[in-house]
Design an enzyme around this catalytic site. Structure first.
Site, mmCIF file in Angstrom:
data_model
loop_
_atom_site.group_PDB
_atom_site.id
_atom_site.type_symbol
_atom_site.label_atom_id
_atom_site.label_comp_id
_atom_site.label_asym_id
_atom_site.label_seq_id
_atom_site.Cartn_x
_atom_site.Cartn_y
_atom_site.Cartn_z
ATOM 1 N N ARG A 154 0.810 -1.229 0.000
ATOM 2 C CA ARG A 154 0.000 0.000 0.000
ATOM 3 C C ARG A 154 0.844 1.281 0.000
ATOM 4 N NH1 ARG A 154 -3.158 -3.373 3.489
ATOM 5 N NH2 ARG A 154 -5.081 -4.008 2.410
ATOM 6 N N LYS A 180 3.218 10.843 -11.682
ATOM 7 C CA LYS A 180 2.345 9.979 -12.479
ATOM 8 C C LYS A 180 3.033 8.627 -12.676
ATOM 9 C CE LYS A 180 -0.515 12.932 -15.415
ATOM 10 N NZ LYS A 180 -0.832 13.252 -16.825
ATOM 11 N N GLU A 188 9.643 16.285 -26.035
ATOM 12 C CA GLU A 188 9.090 16.753 -24.766
ATOM 13 C C GLU A 188 9.743 18.061 -24.324
ATOM 14 O OE1 GLU A 188 6.543 15.575 -23.225
ATOM 15 O OE2 GLU A 188 6.349 13.423 -23.609
ATOM 16 N N LYS A 206 7.530 22.036 -15.097
ATOM 17 C CA LYS A 206 6.632 20.962 -14.659
ATOM 18 C C LYS A 206 6.386 21.029 -13.162
ATOM 19 C CE LYS A 206 5.343 16.205 -15.280
ATOM 20 N NZ LYS A 206 5.598 14.934 -15.996
ATOM 21 N N GLU A 251 -4.062 16.532 -11.779
ATOM 22 C CA GLU A 251 -4.573 16.811 -13.126
ATOM 23 C C GLU A 251 -6.074 17.100 -13.130
ATOM 24 O OE1 GLU A 251 -4.269 14.902 -17.594
ATOM 25 O OE2 GLU A 251 -2.834 14.225 -16.100
ATOM 26 N N ARG A 260 -2.827 20.953 -15.287
ATOM 27 C CA ARG A 260 -1.808 19.938 -15.563
ATOM 28 C C ARG A 260 -2.091 19.218 -16.879
ATOM 29 N NH1 ARG A 260 0.995 15.490 -11.441
ATOM 30 N NH2 ARG A 260 2.335 14.578 -13.046
ATOM 31 N N ASN A 276 -0.165 17.567 -21.576
ATOM 32 C CA ASN A 276 -0.482 16.531 -22.555
ATOM 33 C C ASN A 276 -0.572 17.072 -23.980
ATOM 34 O OD1 ASN A 276 -0.703 14.231 -20.813
ATOM 35 N ND2 ASN A 276 -2.640 15.057 -20.070
ATOM 36 N N HIS A 299 -0.347 14.720 -26.924
ATOM 37 C CA HIS A 299 -0.465 13.351 -26.439
ATOM 38 C C HIS A 299 -1.781 12.670 -26.829
ATOM 39 C CE1 HIS A 299 3.044 14.587 -24.239
ATOM 40 N NE2 HIS A 299 3.143 13.446 -23.610
ATOM 41 N N HIS A 352 -0.779 9.272 -28.210
ATOM 42 C CA HIS A 352 -1.148 8.016 -27.553
ATOM 43 C C HIS A 352 -1.982 7.132 -28.470
ATOM 44 C CE1 HIS A 352 -0.573 9.545 -23.122
ATOM 45 N NE2 HIS A 352 0.559 9.284 -23.732
ATOM 46 N N HIS A 355 7.483 6.762 -27.926
ATOM 47 C CA HIS A 355 6.583 7.764 -27.370
ATOM 48 C C HIS A 355 6.889 9.173 -27.877
ATOM 49 C CE1 HIS A 355 4.018 9.832 -24.512
ATOM 50 N NE2 HIS A 355 5.060 10.522 -24.078
#
Length: 381
Positions: A130, A152, A194, A235, A245, A249, A253, A256, A260, A275
């Site tokens: 956990r 993330k 990026e 960032k 997000e 935030r 993306n 993306h 993606h 990517h």
């Protein structure tokens, strides 16, 4: 940290999160050699390294030796390189490996590698017992400027990229820029997509700087550390204001949603598309789509595509080896994007360079017509 003359003092970017979760990003050369002292300062007694086979061969022993010099016990879990490891099976492999090493909540999980390893190890750390503390030691440009920062973590599902995951902040990020010396030209180009993204989102001056200095980033000049630090500062500021997000935030993306979808349609096959290449195509598409909608000057869209192409990145759908399907296939892939709300597509669009914004509820018919035109267009930038 006290540094010897052989280990220059790194640049530091602070991520000032609340509730005792703040952490530093250290940026400089030869940080892997001093990593053990940094991790010992976190109060850990043991550290389990998660890495891939390629990175392990380059840096695994060096990191373990640094940990041992600092009196930290260590073990290693190694996965296959590539996006295929960022899967249910890869996640199980890492968790089982960490449990076999008897990792406890007071220990550290150390992600040594690129974005795949960072996301995978971070997700394992977020869920193992956990929640176990973890440290990012990113070894790719893409990971150093983006994926290692902000918490993330996650894996891919058959229906889409990064659909299974958790927010789990690292306790420390060590961006050893000397590690980038061993990257292939393709990996450096992919990471650069990026870097440029940060200028295109909200800092036109940084994009101007990139246009003049990108070669120094590739060659390992002081521009490399400057670029990594600039991206991390940008960032960190966004993550501090919107960690989960819920708002701005999502701007990170940019490119993306398209990118993606392309990764999914190529089966996450890095031989066809990595990517950063997907992000480059997606960013050029986002600016051309903005221009089509009358939001962005056409010359800005052209400038973005021309710069990415100059850096060796693809900017057109036709550049995807083996193709990427038709407009409907692309739309179906986008339907799994995390920014979808009530079935409506959300894009990051732009009013110009450095003027990106969140655009919810974009009409699917408009997107489809745009994609059809792109697929039929001249494949040059």
């Amino acid at each position: 940290m006290t540094e010897s003359s052989t280990h220059p003092v790194p640049l530091t970017v602070h991520v000032p999160l609340d509730a005792g979760r703040a952490y530093d990003i250290l940026i400089g050369r030869e940080l892997i050699e001093t990593a053990g002292a940094q991790m010992a300062a976190l109060g850990a007694r043991r550290a389990a390294i998660v890495t891939d086979e390629n990175v392990a061969a380059l840096y695994g022993d060096r990191l373990r030796e640094s940990l041992e010099r600092a009196g930290l016990g260590s073990g290693v879990v190694t996965v296959a390189p590539g996006e295929g490891s960022k899967s249910y099976a890869g996640y199980a492999q890492v968790c089982d490996g960490l449990l076999a090493l008897k990792v406890e909540r007071g220990d550290l999980v150390v992600a040594l590698g690129g974005g795949v390893v960072g996301d995978l190890a971070g997700f394992a750390a977020a869920t193992l017992r956990r929640g176990v503390r973890f440290v990012q030691v990113p070894t790719s440009l893409l990971a150093q400027v983006d994926s290692s920062v902000g918490g993330k973590t996650g894996i891919n599902a058959p229906l889409g990229k990064n659909l299974i995951g958790a927010f789990h902040q690292p306790r420390l990020v060590l961006a050893d820029t000397a590690a980038l010396d061993t990257l292939s030209e393709r990996e450096m180009r992919a990471g650069y997509a990026e870097v440029a993204k940060y200028g295109l989102i909200a800092d036109a001056g940084f994009f101007d700087w990139c246009e003049s200095n990108w070669r120094g980033i590739f060659s390992g000049g002081p521009e490399r550390e400057e670029a990594v630090a600039a991206c991390c500062r940008a960032k960190a500021a966004v993550v501090t204001r919107d960690e989960r997000e819920d708002g701005e935030r999502a701007l990170l993306n940019l490119g993306h949603t398209f990118g993606h979808a392309l990764e999914r349609l190529t089966g996450y096959d890095s031989a066809r598309l990595v990517h950063g290449e997907g992000v480059a195509i997606g960013t050029a598409l986002a600016f051309r789509f903005s221009a089509r909608l009358g939001l962005c000057p056409g010359q800005d869209a052209g400038r973005v595509a021309n710069h990415l192409a100059l850096a060796g990145l693809p900017t057109r759908l036709q550049a995807v080896p083996g193709g990427c399907g038709d407009a409907d296939a692309l739309l179906d892939a986008m339907a799994q994007d995390k920014k979808v709300r009530d079935g409506a597509l959300t894009f990051i669009l732009a009013r110009g360079i450095g003027q990106s914004f969140i655009a919810p509820g974009i009409d699917r018919a408009e997107v489809r017509a745009f994609l059809q035109g792109e697929l039929a267009a001249d494949p040059r930038p």
